[in-house]
Design a protein around this motif. Structure first.
Motif, mmCIF file in Angstrom:
data_model
loop_
_atom_site.group_PDB
_atom_site.id
_atom_site.type_symbol
_atom_site.label_atom_id
_atom_site.label_comp_id
_atom_site.label_asym_id
_atom_site.label_seq_id
_atom_site.Cartn_x
_atom_site.Cartn_y
_atom_site.Cartn_z
ATOM 1 N N LEU A 31 39.648 52.184 75.616
ATOM 2 C CA LEU A 31 38.317 52.674 75.263
ATOM 3 C C LEU A 31 37.412 51.475 75.074
ATOM 4 N N VAL A 32 36.149 51.678 75.332
ATOM 5 C CA VAL A 32 35.229 50.551 75.228
ATOM 6 C C VAL A 32 33.964 50.988 74.494
ATOM 7 N N LEU A 33 33.504 50.121 73.604
ATOM 8 C CA LEU A 33 32.231 50.363 72.927
ATOM 9 C C LEU A 33 31.269 49.258 73.331
ATOM 10 N N PRO A 34 30.071 49.604 73.747
ATOM 11 C CA PRO A 34 29.092 48.552 74.023
ATOM 12 C C PRO A 34 28.605 47.965 72.700
ATOM 13 N N VAL A 35 28.430 46.666 72.651
ATOM 14 C CA VAL A 35 27.920 46.037 71.428
ATOM 15 C C VAL A 35 26.735 45.160 71.800
ATOM 16 N N LEU A 36 25.611 45.431 71.159
ATOM 17 C CA LEU A 36 24.412 44.631 71.383
ATOM 18 C C LEU A 36 24.153 43.801 70.134
ATOM 19 N N LYS A 37 23.818 42.544 70.359
ATOM 20 C CA LYS A 37 23.444 41.725 69.207
ATOM 21 C C LYS A 37 21.940 41.839 69.007
ATOM 22 N N ASN A 38 21.554 42.238 67.826
ATOM 23 C CA ASN A 38 20.132 42.220 67.497
ATOM 24 C C ASN A 38 19.872 40.899 66.798
ATOM 25 N N ALA A 39 19.328 39.955 67.553
ATOM 26 C CA ALA A 39 19.170 38.592 67.042
ATOM 27 C C ALA A 39 18.091 38.513 65.972
ATOM 28 N N ALA A 40 17.172 39.486 65.965
ATOM 29 C CA ALA A 40 16.104 39.464 64.963
ATOM 30 C C ALA A 40 16.648 39.697 63.560
ATOM 31 N N VAL A 41 17.654 40.534 63.444
ATOM 32 C CA VAL A 41 18.191 40.847 62.112
ATOM 33 C C VAL A 41 19.656 40.403 61.965
ATOM 34 N N ILE A 165 26.855 53.227 59.962
ATOM 35 C CA ILE A 165 27.708 52.048 60.106
ATOM 36 C C ILE A 165 29.042 52.456 60.724
ATOM 37 N N ALA A 166 29.456 51.707 61.750
ATOM 38 C CA ALA A 166 30.751 51.930 62.398
ATOM 39 C C ALA A 166 31.775 51.036 61.713
ATOM 40 N N ALA A 167 32.819 51.647 61.174
ATOM 41 C CA ALA A 167 33.833 50.904 60.438
ATOM 42 C C ALA A 167 34.966 50.496 61.373
ATOM 43 N N LYS A 172 43.628 53.621 58.495
ATOM 44 C CA LYS A 172 43.804 54.772 59.386
ATOM 45 C C LYS A 172 42.520 55.541 59.621
ATOM 46 N N THR A 173 41.593 55.439 58.680
ATOM 47 C CA THR A 173 40.360 56.201 58.818
ATOM 48 C C THR A 173 39.271 55.435 59.556
ATOM 49 N N ALA A 174 39.475 54.155 59.784
ATOM 50 C CA ALA A 174 38.473 53.384 60.524
ATOM 51 C C ALA A 174 38.475 53.824 61.984
ATOM 52 N N LEU A 175 37.414 53.466 62.688
ATOM 53 C CA LEU A 175 37.234 53.926 64.067
ATOM 54 C C LEU A 175 38.412 53.601 64.999
ATOM 55 N N PRO A 176 38.923 52.367 65.016
ATOM 56 C CA PRO A 176 39.989 52.075 65.999
ATOM 57 C C PRO A 176 41.232 52.948 65.828
ATOM 58 N N LEU A 177 41.696 53.121 64.602
ATOM 59 C CA LEU A 177 42.934 53.889 64.429
ATOM 60 C C LEU A 177 42.721 55.397 64.542
ATOM 61 N N ALA A 181 44.964 57.228 67.299
ATOM 62 C CA ALA A 181 45.775 58.401 66.962
ATOM 63 C C ALA A 181 45.410 59.587 67.859
ATOM 64 N N ALA A 182 44.138 59.761 68.123
ATOM 65 C CA ALA A 182 43.697 60.916 68.916
ATOM 66 C C ALA A 182 44.226 60.854 70.346
ATOM 67 N N PHE A 183 44.364 59.659 70.902
ATOM 68 C CA PHE A 183 44.790 59.534 72.297
ATOM 69 C C PHE A 183 46.186 58.927 72.427
ATOM 70 N N SER A 184 46.931 58.851 71.333
ATOM 71 C CA SER A 184 48.269 58.267 71.323
ATOM 72 C C SER A 184 48.286 56.889 71.987
ATOM 73 N N LEU A 185 47.334 56.067 71.626
ATOM 74 C CA LEU A 185 47.279 54.693 72.139
ATOM 75 C C LEU A 185 47.989 53.774 71.156
ATOM 76 N N ASN A 186 48.411 52.634 71.658
ATOM 77 C CA ASN A 186 48.974 51.636 70.756
ATOM 78 C C ASN A 186 47.904 51.140 69.808
ATOM 79 N N ARG A 187 48.352 50.742 68.626
ATOM 80 C CA ARG A 187 47.420 50.181 67.660
ATOM 81 C C ARG A 187 47.206 48.716 67.972
ATOM 82 N N LYS A 188 46.192 48.477 68.779
ATOM 83 C CA LYS A 188 45.898 47.087 69.123
ATOM 84 C C LYS A 188 44.488 46.774 68.704
#
Ligand code: NAG
Length: 188
Positions: A31-41, A165-167, A172-177, A181-188
């Motif tokens: 899975l991939v999340l786009p991340v933009l840096k807001n340099a102003a803040v 805010i994305a945690a 286990k409750t943070a976004l990656p895990l 868990a939802a897609f039975s992916l390895n915890r990497k």
């Protein structure tokens, strides 16, 4: 962007795993999340889709956060929203939570402006993009993503357009895990 904004596109690769078995239903490898840096803040901003119908939700990335939160006061409309009841599996997963009116709550906080409040634990649809490691793939949906309801004032100091805010912490409750868990992916 001619103004003082300078965006840097980063690819934040959350999870990468090869599938053991070919399945009839589509199962993402990564899975991939786009991340933009807001340099102003000086904040990194990502985007997921949430709710029914799905809407894009911009979130500041918090590497140590335990639970994603969004502003539920303004503009939260979803036919699939559910509230976590006290004693439910979702409330247990979060750990020590407050209980009021049969609903469990936790404390959304904003480490940038140092504000916080109490809000309900909620469950709703979240959608993120899959990838084969090279190209962006189709969106995949988690029907029962656990998150926390924040309030408008807790957004103070966050980049423009951001509603929570994305945690990305290790719990286990943070976004990656939750996604792993939802897609039975390895915890990497
Ligand atoms: C939550 O879902 C219920 C049931 O579909 C709906 O009646 C209610 O309006 C929803 N609440 C929000 C805030 O979207």
């Amino acid at each position: 962007m001619a103004l003082s904004y300078k965006f840097l596109l980063l690819c934040f690769l959350l999870i990468f795993v090869s599938p053991a078995i070919a399945q009839t239903s589509f199962r993402p490898k990564a899975l991939v999340l786009p991340v933009l840096k807001n340099a102003a803040v000086f904040q990194y901003v990502t985007q997921i889709k949430q709710r029914t119908p799905l809407v894009p939700v911009k979130l500041v990335v918090h590497l140590g956060g335990n639970l994603l939160w969004v502003d539920c006061e303004k503009g939260y409309v979803s036919s699939t929203n559910k509230t976590a009841r006290c004693g439910s599996a979702q409330c247990h997963l979060i750990g020590l939570v407050a209980c009021g009116g049969g609903k469990c709550g936790d404390f959304p906080n904003n480490p940038i402006s140092n504000t916080g409040t109490i809000g309900d634990i909620r469950i709703d649809v979240v959608s993120v993009q899959s990838t084969n490691g090279r190209n962006p793939g189709r969106g995949v949906t988690v029907p029962n993503f656990i998150f926390l309801c924040g309030s408008e004032f807790v957004l103070r100091g966050l980049a423009p357009g951001v509603t929570g805010i994305a945690a990305l912490g290790r719990t286990k409750t943070a976004l990656p895990l939750q996604l792993a868990a939802a897609f039975s992916l390895n915890r990497k």
